[in-house]
Design a protein around this motif. Structure first.
Motif, PDB file in Angstrom:
ATOM      1  N   PHE A   1       0.820  -1.207   0.000  1.00 32.32           N
ATOM      2  CA  PHE A   1       0.000   0.000   0.000  1.00 32.32           C
ATOM      3  C   PHE A   1       0.858   1.262   0.000  1.00 32.32           C
ATOM      4  N   THR A   2       0.302   2.322  -0.591  1.00 27.02           N
ATOM      5  CA  THR A   2       0.866   3.662  -0.493  1.00 27.02           C
ATOM      6  C   THR A   2       0.023   4.441   0.500  1.00 27.02           C
ATOM      7  N   ASP A   3       0.627   4.860   1.609  1.00 26.85           N
ATOM      8  CA  ASP A   3      -0.086   5.543   2.682  1.00 26.85           C
ATOM      9  C   ASP A   3       0.102   7.047   2.558  1.00 26.85           C
ATOM     10  N   CYS A   4      -0.972   7.784   2.798  1.00 24.95           N
ATOM     11  CA  CYS A   4      -0.923   9.245   2.676  1.00 24.95           C
ATOM     12  C   CYS A   4      -1.527   9.880   3.916  1.00 24.95           C
ATOM     13  N   SER A   5      -0.823  10.871   4.461  1.00 30.42           N
ATOM     14  CA  SER A   5      -1.326  11.684   5.567  1.00 30.42           C
ATOM     15  C   SER A   5      -1.451  13.120   5.081  1.00 30.42           C
TER      16      SER A   5
ATOM     17  N   ILE B   1     -14.001  -2.133  13.690  1.00 29.20           N
ATOM     18  CA  ILE B   1     -13.676  -1.935  12.281  1.00 29.20           C
ATOM     19  C   ILE B   1     -13.551  -0.448  11.984  1.00 29.20           C
ATOM     20  N   SER B   2     -12.471  -0.096  11.277  1.00 29.96           N
ATOM     21  CA  SER B   2     -12.310   1.263  10.760  1.00 29.96           C
ATOM     22  C   SER B   2     -12.002   1.145   9.272  1.00 29.96           C
ATOM     23  N   PRO B   3     -12.051   2.240   8.530  1.00 26.95           N
ATOM     24  CA  PRO B   3     -11.780   2.143   7.091  1.00 26.95           C
ATOM     25  C   PRO B   3     -10.369   1.666   6.759  1.00 26.95           C
ATOM     26  N   SER B   4      -9.425   1.779   7.699  1.00 32.97           N
ATOM     27  CA  SER B   4      -8.030   1.495   7.352  1.00 32.97           C
ATOM     28  C   SER B   4      -7.410   0.340   8.138  1.00 32.97           C
TER      29      SER B   4
ATOM     30  N   PHE C   1      -3.967   7.042  13.987  1.00 31.20           N
ATOM     31  CA  PHE C   1      -3.772   6.804  12.549  1.00 31.20           C
ATOM     32  C   PHE C   1      -2.782   5.651  12.338  1.00 31.20           C
ATOM     33  N   SER C   2      -3.031   4.560  13.038  1.00 32.76           N
ATOM     34  CA  SER C   2      -2.046   3.474  13.074  1.00 32.76           C
ATOM     35  C   SER C   2      -1.757   2.881  11.704  1.00 32.76           C
TER      36      SER C   2
ATOM     37  N   ASP D   1      -6.543  22.087  11.434  1.00 27.81           N
ATOM     38  CA  ASP D   1      -6.814  21.184  12.557  1.00 27.81           C
ATOM     39  C   ASP D   1      -7.361  19.837  12.113  1.00 27.81           C
ATOM     40  N   ALA D   2      -7.480  19.608  10.817  1.00 28.44           N
ATOM     41  CA  ALA D   2      -8.011  18.348  10.299  1.00 28.44           C
ATOM     42  C   ALA D   2      -6.862  17.409   9.929  1.00 28.44           C
ATOM     43  N   TYR D   3      -6.928  16.162  10.414  1.00 28.98           N
ATOM     44  CA  TYR D   3      -5.947  15.129  10.097  1.00 28.98           C
ATOM     45  C   TYR D   3      -6.674  14.047   9.305  1.00 28.98           C
ATOM     46  N   VAL D   4      -6.191  13.773   8.100  1.00 27.71           N
ATOM     47  CA  VAL D   4      -6.860  12.816   7.216  1.00 27.71           C
ATOM     48  C   VAL D   4      -5.871  11.737   6.802  1.00 27.71           C
ATOM     49  N   GLU D   5      -6.345  10.490   6.783  1.00 30.78           N
ATOM     50  CA  GLU D   5      -5.516   9.369   6.336  1.00 30.78           C
ATOM     51  C   GLU D   5      -6.127   8.724   5.111  1.00 30.78           C
ATOM     52  N   ALA D   6      -5.278   8.156   4.268  1.00 30.12           N
ATOM     53  CA  ALA D   6      -5.756   7.483   3.065  1.00 30.12           C
ATOM     54  C   ALA D   6      -4.750   6.431   2.641  1.00 30.12           C
ATOM     55  N   LYS D   7      -5.251   5.386   1.973  1.00 26.14           N
ATOM     56  CA  LYS D   7      -4.400   4.305   1.466  1.00 26.14           C
ATOM     57  C   LYS D   7      -4.834   3.973   0.044  1.00 26.14           C
ATOM     58  N   ALA D   8      -3.847   3.614  -0.780  1.00 29.73           N
ATOM     59  CA  ALA D   8      -4.124   3.119  -2.128  1.00 29.73           C
ATOM     60  C   ALA D   8      -3.082   2.041  -2.436  1.00 29.73           C
ATOM     61  N   LEU D   9      -3.402   1.151  -3.325  1.00 28.63           N
ATOM     62  CA  LEU D   9      -2.452   0.111  -3.695  1.00 28.63           C
ATOM     63  C   LEU D   9      -1.220   0.729  -4.351  1.00 28.63           C
ATOM     64  N   THR D  10      -0.055   0.197  -4.004  1.00 31.02           N
ATOM     65  CA  THR D  10       1.193   0.677  -4.594  1.00 31.02           C
ATOM     66  C   THR D  10       1.268   0.279  -6.061  1.00 31.02           C
ATOM     67  N   THR D  11       1.627   1.232  -6.889  1.00 28.49           N
ATOM     68  CA  THR D  11       1.791   0.985  -8.327  1.00 28.49           C
ATOM     69  C   THR D  11       3.282   0.928  -8.630  1.00 28.49           C
ATOM     70  N   HIS D  12       3.841  -0.276  -8.613  1.00 27.45           N
ATOM     71  CA  HIS D  12       5.290  -0.434  -8.735  1.00 27.45           C
ATOM     72  C   HIS D  12       5.825   0.040 -10.085  1.00 27.45           C
ATOM     73  N   GLN D  13       4.996  -0.041 -11.124  1.00 21.93           N
ATOM     74  CA  GLN D  13       5.474   0.378 -12.440  1.00 21.93           C
ATOM     75  C   GLN D  13       5.646   1.891 -12.520  1.00 21.93           C
ATOM     76  N   ASN D  14       4.918   2.639 -11.702  1.00 22.45           N
ATOM     77  CA  ASN D  14       5.017   4.102 -11.668  1.00 22.45           C
ATOM     78  C   ASN D  14       4.507   4.551 -10.301  1.00 22.45           C
ATOM     79  N   LEU D  15       5.426   4.842  -9.388  1.00 18.99           N
ATOM     80  CA  LEU D  15       5.042   5.152  -8.016  1.00 18.99           C
ATOM     81  C   LEU D  15       4.168   6.400  -7.925  1.00 18.99           C
TER      82      LEU D  15
END
Length: 710
Positions: free
Chosen positions: A12-16, A683-686, A487-488, A21-35
């Motif tokens: 996964f590629t993790d993004c913060s 359960i959480s989204p991440s 945001f573990s 004052d807003a903290y947002v987390e997101a994840k997407a699959l890593t694209t090894h051919q083009n990061l």
């Protein structure tokens, strides 16, 4: 504060994204051919949660920080240029011999002991690409034999005829007197300017590593040259991607030394393992704000399980000579142990030992575990967790990756169940028990080899699978307190967002602070302070070049200390950057003594052997604003009963012969201080929090939680 920080893992590629004052987390699959594609996808998920546009984010964020596996992948895949090595004549066999130990470095203990089957790694520099230069410098820096310019030209032409694409210059005692390495670089550029050879990098060993040790320093320079093109072009592409999207500031790259710098001040070697190091940095920040005391950091992602230590009292854990891949190097690197245990780790039946084995092979993000329904056929830890009932097929990764339980069952039955004559559920239990034991044993070994007991530490469990396996690991270790940080699932990306701009400069030396023969304390303070000032000046130049204001630059002095000739060496952070008196010296010696006693037992100190410093290290940094996590855990007065669960179903647990009715909660429905009784799943989204029998979970802020043994 408005900041983007990204950590690219094997799965996964993790993004913060921090926006005021807003903290947002997101994840997407890593694209090894083009990061850049994975980066863009995870960032899009993040800014859409805040109702922002890409243009708005790129225009207003103060920085974009990037932790990458680009160099790691290039080294594994051997994607690099043809490197030519110029060494002092007579030392041409230094790298091929590799101190006689190169066959075992980077291998597990069982393979290191298997001498009859020992194989050295395929060299990054073939023997025919190593040439000797007639020159010699004494260990004092005295030039014994000057460089012969015509000899250098002849050797360089020889390498060019053999197809050299990158030059490494590593001469004996160059860290003491670099004049000859600099002269050879000048001759190469004069003989073959860029319009003839193209952008062939020239790497000088004294600029990569500042410590003595010819083989490790040369290996460091070779790896840096080998990764140079992949790092330069890959990260430049990422920076151009930011430019195309409207971001005009320099991109910051995370270093494995525990800091970060702009791309133009980053060596390829410094990017290796930068993601896990960012997680350790975040753990140190969190431990200080929440007064956790001693912490063992554990990052369980999709591909690997990373272990680090944060000890209260100012002790820094570095690898003085870390092994990267199969090669010993000598750059200062935050200490890190990596095991091949993650959600995507492949399980198989070991016919010789008649048991199940998990990892180190990983299914990665493509095709991924069998349950991803992307063509993977091998059972993984994630497949086991799904079959045991811990994961909801339509809620995994926030519902972005629907899981196929039927494929997971088929893979478990075929690869593990049938050879062991058990059903898929029992096979899943065996896999989970095995991977939890492997991770716990790795933690215990790491702690005890450094003189610590696991029960004296809080286990910090993060990464996408950290909260799911925390109780199982703690049960094996005998740990009674486990914290899941805020945001573990993207905690390493959070660490990247909290890092300072930092550079290390170090100097090897033999400095006796206490001579046991004469019973005399070191008193040449002007000499000591001059060395420190020289290192500070180098660090100051680094940060000034990157636009950091002079009044924002700070320095931290660290000394690698030991008793006599012991192998046990400790990095001690000095309270003062200058020694002016015997009292200042005694303060350093006392700090060293106390730490040694805590680690190896009070009374084990051995000042009668003498006390010496092997390396002076100066960390030059500029502090930046950080996320605030004080108060993320509930106090006793905040605790309250949890609301009714959203659902329940039977789940299987290791050590339980029958399934147990397990309550399911949504993290969004739980208030601060809610107490969850076992067995339960949150359960959480991440990520997924698993409360195993015998444990209780307390809910904090930003997804933080505390597991407590009942």
């Amino acid at each position: 504060m408005r900041r983007v920080s990204v950590d690219i893992g094997g799965t996964f590629t993790d993004c913060s994204l921090v926006w005021d004052d807003a903290y947002v987390e997101a994840k997407a699959l890593t694209t090894h051919q083009n990061l850049a594609l994975g980066f863009n996808a995870s960032l899009k998920i993040a800014y859409e949660q805040l109702g922002l546009s890409l243009e708005e984010v790129m225009r207003e964020v103060d920085s974009v920080r990037y932790a990458t596996t680009l160099g790691t992948n290039a080294l594994i895949e051997r994607r690099g240029p043809r490197v030519g090595l110029l060494v002092t004549a007579g030392f041409e066999a230094m790298v091929p011999l590799s101190r006689g130990r190169g066959y075992g470095e980077g291998l597990p203990d069982r393979l290191r002991r298997d001498l009859p089957m020992a194989q050295r790694p395929e060299p990054l520099v073939p023997v025919q690409m190593i040439v000797g230069i007639r020159e010699r410098v004494a260990e004092t820096g005295e030039i014994l034999m000057p460089v012969d310019a015509e000899d250098v030209r002849a050797r360089v032409r020889e390498l060019v005829d053999n197809g050299v694409q990158a030059f490494v210059v590593s001469l004996v005692n160059a860290v003491v007197q670099p004049e000859h390495e600099l002269l050879i670089e000048e001759i190469i550029r004069d003989e073959f300017p860029e319009h003839l050879l193209g952008s062939a990098p020239i790497i000088l060993s004294h600029q990569v590593g500042g410590r003595k040790g010819e083989y490790a320093r040369t290996s460091s320079a070779i790896i840096d040259a080998f990764l140079h093109n992949a790092m330069y072009h890959g990260l430049s592409t990422l920076e151009l991607n930011l430019r195309d999207n409207g971001y005009q500031k320099p991109m910051l790259v995370i270093h494995n030394s525990g800091g970060m710098a702009q791309l133009n001040s980053t060596d390829a070697l410094q990017t290796i393992h930068s993601g896990p190091v960012a997680g350790i940095n975040a753990s140190e920040h969190l431990a200080a704000e929440t007064d956790l005391g001693n912490v063992v950091c554990t990052d369980m992602g999709g591909t690997s399980f990373d272990i680090g230590l944060v000890v209260k009292g100012g002790v820094k854990f570095y690898d003085f000579n870390p092994v990267i891949g199969r090669w010993l190097v000598n750059i200062p690197m935050v200490h890190l142990v990596t095991l091949g245990a993650g959600g995507g780790s492949v399980a198989r039946y070991d016919r010789l030992r008649r048991t199940v084995v998990v990892g180190p092979e990983s299914a990665g993000s493509d095709p991924g575990p069998a349950c991803y329904n992307r063509g993977g056929r091998n059972p993984t830890v994630t497949d086991s967790d799904l079959v045991l009932g811990y994961l909801l097929a339509d809620r995994y990764a926030g519902g972005t990756i629907p899981l196929n339980e039927r494929r997971a069952l088929r893979a478990l039955e075929k690869e593990v169940g049938e050879p062991m004559s058990v059903d898929a559920v029992e096979a899943a239990k065996l896999i989970r028990e095995k991977v939890d034991n492997d991770m716990a044993n790795g933690i215990a070994q790491e702690l005890r080899v450094r003189g610590y007991e696991p029960r004296h530490f809080t286990l910090l469990a993060y990464g996408g699978n950290g909260a799911l396996h925390a109780c199982g690991i703690a049960n094996v270790l005998g740990v009674t307190r486990v914290m899941v940080p805020p945001f573990s699932a993207i905690f390493s990306a959070i660490g990247a967002g909290n890092m300072d701009q930092l550079h290390f400069h170090e100097r090897s030396l033999y400095l006796s602070l206490y001579d046991s023969n004469t019973r005399a304390l070191f008193d040449d303070f002007p000499r000591f302070n001059a060395l420190v000032e020289e290192l500070e000046a180098k660090g100051r130049e680094d940060l000034l070049r990157q636009g950091v204001p002079a009044d924002a630059i700070r320095h931290r002095l660290e000394l690698d200390m030991r008793y006599g000739n012991q192998l046990a060496q400790t990095a001690v952070v000095s309270a003062k950057n200058r020694l002016e008196s015997a009292d200042d010296l005694m303060e350093v010696l006392t700090t060293f003594s106390k730490d040694y006693g805590r680690r190896y037992g009070e009374g084990s100190q051995a000042p009668e052997a003498g006390i010496r410093v092997n390396t002076l290290r100066v960390a030059t940094y500029s502090s930046m604003s950080t996320l605030k996590f004080k108060g993320v855990l509930p106090e006793e007065a905040d605790l309250a009963a949890a609301p009714a669960p959203s659902s329940s179903r039977d789940c299987q647990f290791v050590g339980q012969s029958a399934p147990l009715t397990t309550a399911f909660y949504d993290l969004a429905d739980l208030s601060f201080g809610a107490v969850i009784e076992a067995p339960a799943i949150v359960i959480s989204p991440s990520t997924t929090y698993l409360v195993e029998p015998g444990w209780r979970l307390r809910i904090g802020r930003y997804g933080a939680a505390l597991f407590v043994k009942v």
